[in-house]
Write a protein that holds these residues in place. Structure first.
Motif, PDB file in Angstrom:
ATOM      1  N   LYS A  20       0.537  -1.419   0.452  1.00  0.00           N
ATOM      2  CA  LYS A  20       0.593   0.133  -0.047  1.00  0.00           C
ATOM      3  C   LYS A  20       0.974   0.857   0.401  1.00  0.00           C
ATOM      4  CE  LYS A  20      -3.577  -2.103   2.017  1.00  0.00           C
ATOM      5  NZ  LYS A  20      -4.892  -2.072   3.366  1.00  0.00           N
ATOM      6  N   VAL A  21       1.832   1.338  -0.529  1.00  0.00           N
ATOM      7  CA  VAL A  21       2.808   2.127  -1.153  1.00  0.00           C
ATOM      8  C   VAL A  21       2.694   3.152  -2.410  1.00  0.00           C
ATOM      9  CG1 VAL A  21       5.032   3.251  -0.827  1.00  0.00           C
ATOM     10  CG2 VAL A  21       4.306   1.359   0.669  1.00  0.00           C
ATOM     11  N   LEU A  22       3.285   4.399  -2.687  1.00  0.00           N
ATOM     12  CA  LEU A  22       2.809   4.571  -4.215  1.00  0.00           C
ATOM     13  C   LEU A  22       4.388   5.443  -4.231  1.00  0.00           C
ATOM     14  CD1 LEU A  22      -0.027   6.918  -4.138  1.00  0.00           C
ATOM     15  CD2 LEU A  22       0.506   4.747  -4.850  1.00  0.00           C
ATOM     16  N   TYR A  23       5.318   4.930  -5.152  1.00  0.00           N
ATOM     17  CA  TYR A  23       6.405   5.991  -5.350  1.00  0.00           C
ATOM     18  C   TYR A  23       6.938   6.591  -6.169  1.00  0.00           C
ATOM     19  CZ  TYR A  23       7.697   1.450  -2.798  1.00  0.00           C
ATOM     20  OH  TYR A  23       7.956   0.524  -1.683  1.00  0.00           O
ATOM     21  N   VAL A  24       7.084   8.149  -5.928  1.00  0.00           N
ATOM     22  CA  VAL A  24       7.138   9.182  -6.470  1.00  0.00           C
ATOM     23  C   VAL A  24       8.676   9.627  -6.867  1.00  0.00           C
ATOM     24  CG1 VAL A  24       6.726  11.651  -6.975  1.00  0.00           C
ATOM     25  CG2 VAL A  24       5.364  10.597  -5.330  1.00  0.00           C
ATOM     26  N   ASN A  58       1.759  18.526   3.859  1.00  0.00           N
ATOM     27  CA  ASN A  58       0.157  19.075   4.066  1.00  0.00           C
ATOM     28  C   ASN A  58      -0.702  18.116   3.194  1.00  0.00           C
ATOM     29  OD1 ASN A  58       0.456  21.465   3.196  1.00  0.00           O
ATOM     30  ND2 ASN A  58       2.468  21.766   1.843  1.00  0.00           N
ATOM     31  N   LEU A  59      -0.023  16.733   2.838  1.00  0.00           N
ATOM     32  CA  LEU A  59      -1.193  15.344   2.331  1.00  0.00           C
ATOM     33  C   LEU A  59      -1.921  15.045   3.601  1.00  0.00           C
ATOM     34  CD1 LEU A  59       1.059  12.785   0.833  1.00  0.00           C
ATOM     35  CD2 LEU A  59      -0.863  14.258  -0.213  1.00  0.00           C
ATOM     36  N   ASN A  60      -2.892  14.395   3.244  1.00  0.00           N
ATOM     37  CA  ASN A  60      -4.345  14.468   3.779  1.00  0.00           C
ATOM     38  C   ASN A  60      -4.464  12.915   4.106  1.00  0.00           C
ATOM     39  OD1 ASN A  60      -4.745  16.831   5.478  1.00  0.00           O
ATOM     40  ND2 ASN A  60      -5.907  17.211   3.099  1.00  0.00           N
ATOM     41  N   ASN A  61      -4.597  12.564   3.033  1.00  0.00           N
ATOM     42  CA  ASN A  61      -4.737  11.262   2.982  1.00  0.00           C
ATOM     43  C   ASN A  61      -3.766   9.758   3.180  1.00  0.00           C
ATOM     44  OD1 ASN A  61      -7.673  10.848   2.044  1.00  0.00           O
ATOM     45  ND2 ASN A  61      -6.967  12.868   0.143  1.00  0.00           N
ATOM     46  N   ASP A  62      -2.708  10.199   3.999  1.00  0.00           N
ATOM     47  CA  ASP A  62      -1.746   9.295   3.922  1.00  0.00           C
ATOM     48  C   ASP A  62      -1.314   8.765   5.078  1.00  0.00           C
ATOM     49  OD1 ASP A  62      -0.376  11.895   4.643  1.00  0.00           O
ATOM     50  OD2 ASP A  62       1.956  10.874   5.166  1.00  0.00           O
ATOM     51  N   ASP A  73      -8.364   2.716   5.168  1.00  0.00           N
ATOM     52  CA  ASP A  73      -9.632   3.390   4.636  1.00  0.00           C
ATOM     53  C   ASP A  73      -9.271   3.873   3.308  1.00  0.00           C
ATOM     54  OD1 ASP A  73      -7.987   5.117   5.329  1.00  0.00           O
ATOM     55  OD2 ASP A  73      -9.563   6.373   6.738  1.00  0.00           O
ATOM     56  N   ASP A  74      -8.325   3.089   2.509  1.00  0.00           N
ATOM     57  CA  ASP A  74      -8.558   4.366   0.807  1.00  0.00           C
ATOM     58  C   ASP A  74      -8.504   2.950   0.291  1.00  0.00           C
ATOM     59  OD1 ASP A  74      -7.979   5.794  -1.144  1.00  0.00           O
ATOM     60  OD2 ASP A  74      -6.054   6.783  -0.597  1.00  0.00           O
ATOM     61  N   PRO A  75      -9.483   2.456  -0.068  1.00  0.00           N
ATOM     62  CA  PRO A  75      -9.280   0.796  -0.452  1.00  0.00           C
ATOM     63  C   PRO A  75      -8.389   0.989  -2.394  1.00  0.00           C
ATOM     64  CG  PRO A  75     -11.734   1.359  -0.535  1.00  0.00           C
ATOM     65  CD  PRO A  75     -10.408   2.165   0.429  1.00  0.00           C
ATOM     66  N   GLY A  76      -7.452   0.849  -2.548  1.00  0.00           N
ATOM     67  CA  GLY A  76      -7.058   1.046  -4.072  1.00  0.00           C
ATOM     68  C   GLY A  76      -6.180   2.303  -4.153  1.00  0.00           C
ATOM     69  N   LEU A  77      -6.556   3.520  -2.971  1.00  0.00           N
ATOM     70  CA  LEU A  77      -5.074   4.179  -3.128  1.00  0.00           C
ATOM     71  C   LEU A  77      -5.629   5.458  -3.639  1.00  0.00           C
ATOM     72  CD1 LEU A  77      -1.818   3.370  -2.390  1.00  0.00           C
ATOM     73  CD2 LEU A  77      -3.215   3.341  -0.533  1.00  0.00           C
ATOM     74  N   GLN A  78      -6.753   5.415  -3.932  1.00  0.00           N
ATOM     75  CA  GLN A  78      -7.182   6.283  -5.243  1.00  0.00           C
ATOM     76  C   GLN A  78      -7.091   7.941  -4.700  1.00  0.00           C
ATOM     77  OE1 GLN A  78      -7.777   5.166  -8.753  1.00  0.00           O
ATOM     78  NE2 GLN A  78      -7.402   3.360  -8.026  1.00  0.00           N
TER      79      GLN A  78
END
Length: 415
Positions: free
Chosen positions: A63-67, A100-104, A243-248
């Motif tokens: 459940k990780v996004l890589y920038v 600033n991120l809120n959904n992480d 609580d963020d399925p798919g990390l959309q």
């Protein structure tokens, strides 16, 4: 009660057929055995490969996004010229995202260098890896500490020369003493070891893991190596929430914030890539689906041959027991009793053949493997027995119907 007696008699007749014509039965069941062996062995290998692939890739986190500057690619053409001029992620972007991120569930920055040598007195460990991480990296990727501890925020912020080392490095440099508290040298710099990571083991693709890696604060890494635009590229890792399925939501927010930070206009393309571990697992899953389909095709031909063999056995069995069928029907046996008797016998024979195939697969799993552990799952056992039962039912249905429709007078006189 009648069904129990029916099953018991069917099993007895199947066993008698097996014993009376052992060679013929074995040759007839060989097709089912080979077919089930081919299908279940392929499925077992695919499951084991997929499990080992996922374990080998577990170091990239869940459940990780890589920038990153470069997007991941799995096959096909790769237009590298489109990405060559992109800037690398920076510490400033990391801090802005973190703030600033809120959904992480956490944001980290890290960079790595391969082919480094670790030294302690006369001992050295070559071809190791060195990774510089921010404090939040332990939220993005699990770092299981076996001995000692992980960094504290003050050590990372002050860019102190402290290090957490992998198990192989610790055992090579300090074979007769504990590594925690010792100092080693890497790239001309001295680092104090504050922790040792649990052994991770080899992975299938030779990817670097924590066993051959030293982990230091990102600031310390930046002092040793150039992490600027022309140096070693850094990666921003953003951990998603449950609580963020798919990390959309996280992906939309991260993309929008990165575009804002870099001052991109609405019509401009992204100057960064957001990579997801699912991209790799989906590519692997697609490959294994093709392999699984090939297993079905190969095993299907063998099972088809085996099905004809079982049907042949059942036709011969009906011919040999025609007189007995007549006696049973004259004593009041119903058509369905005769039908189920031969049908169960066919299923039992097929299951015996399939069971032998599954047993052969199980014996293969007992062969020790260094790179990949192969195990036979309960699901594959049930699948093999299920396919065997279906093949037995299809192979025995016509002989069973013929047997159940015999005229008792004609059947008794047949002998």
């Amino acid at each position: 009660m009648i069904y129990i007696r029916l099953i018991a008699e069917s099993f007895r007749f199947a066993w008698q057929a097996l014993r009376a014509n052992l060679l013929r039965t074995i040759l007839s069941l060989l097709g089912v055995t080979i077919g089930i062996f081919a299908i279940i062995s392929v499925f077992t290998l695919v499951d084991s490969l997929e499990r080992n692939v996922r374990e080998s890739m577990s170091f990239i986190g869940d459940k990780v996004l890589y920038v990153q500057k470069w997007p991941w690619s799995f096959g096909g053409s790769y237009p590298w010229w489109k990405y060559f001029q992109r800037p690398e992620p920076t510490v400033r972007e990391f801090r802005l995202l973190d703030r600033n991120l809120n959904n992480d569930a956490g944001v980290a920055i890290f960079a790595s260098k391969g082919n480094v040598t670790y030294k302690f007195r006369n001992n050295s460990f070559s071809n190791g890896n060195l990774m510089g991480v921010s404090y939040e990296y332990n939220k993005v990727s699990e770092i299981p500490i076996e001995d000692g501890r992980y960094f504290v925020p003050q050590e990372v912020e002050a860019a102190r020369n402290v290090m957490v080392v992998g198990k192989e490095i610790a055992e090579t440099l300090f074979p007769f003493s504990g590594a925690v508290g010792q100092e080693l040298k890497v790239a001309g710099q001295r680092f104090k070891i504050i922790g040792v990571i649990e052994r991770q083991g080899e992975n299938m693709f030779g990817m670097p893991n924590f066993d051959q890696m030293g982990v230091i604060p990102y600031g310390s890494f930046s002092k040793m190596y150039d992490t600027g635009p022309n140096g070693i590229g850094s990666t921003l890792a953003v951990k998603g929430r449950d609580d963020d399925p798919g990390l959309q939501e996280l992906e939309y927010e991260t993309r929008g914030m990165m575009r804002n930070i870099r001052g991109l206009r609405p019509r401009d393309e992204d100057s960064f890539a957001i990579n997801r571990p699912e991209m790799a697992t989906q590519a692997v899953t697609g490959f294994f689906q093709v392999v699984g389909l090939a297993g079905w095709v190969i095993g299907g031909f063998a099972i088809l041959v085996g099905g004809f063999g079982i049907a042949n056995i059942m036709f011969v069995s009906v011919k040999e027991r025609t007189n007995i069928i007549g006696i049973q029907k004259s004593l009041g046996a119903k058509n369905y009793f005769i039908l189920f008797q031969f049908l169960f016998e066919s299923v039992f024979l097929s299951i015996i053949g399939g069971g032998i195939g599954i047993l052969l697969v199980f014996l293969l799993t007992l062969i020790p493997q260094e790179m990949m552990k192969i195990s036979l799952s309960v699901g594959n056992i049930i699948l093999g027995l299920g396919v065997s039962a279906v093949i037995g039912m299809l192979s025995g249905i016509i002989p069973a119907v013929l047997a159940s429709n015999l005229d008792p007078v004609v059947a008794i006189r047949s002998k």
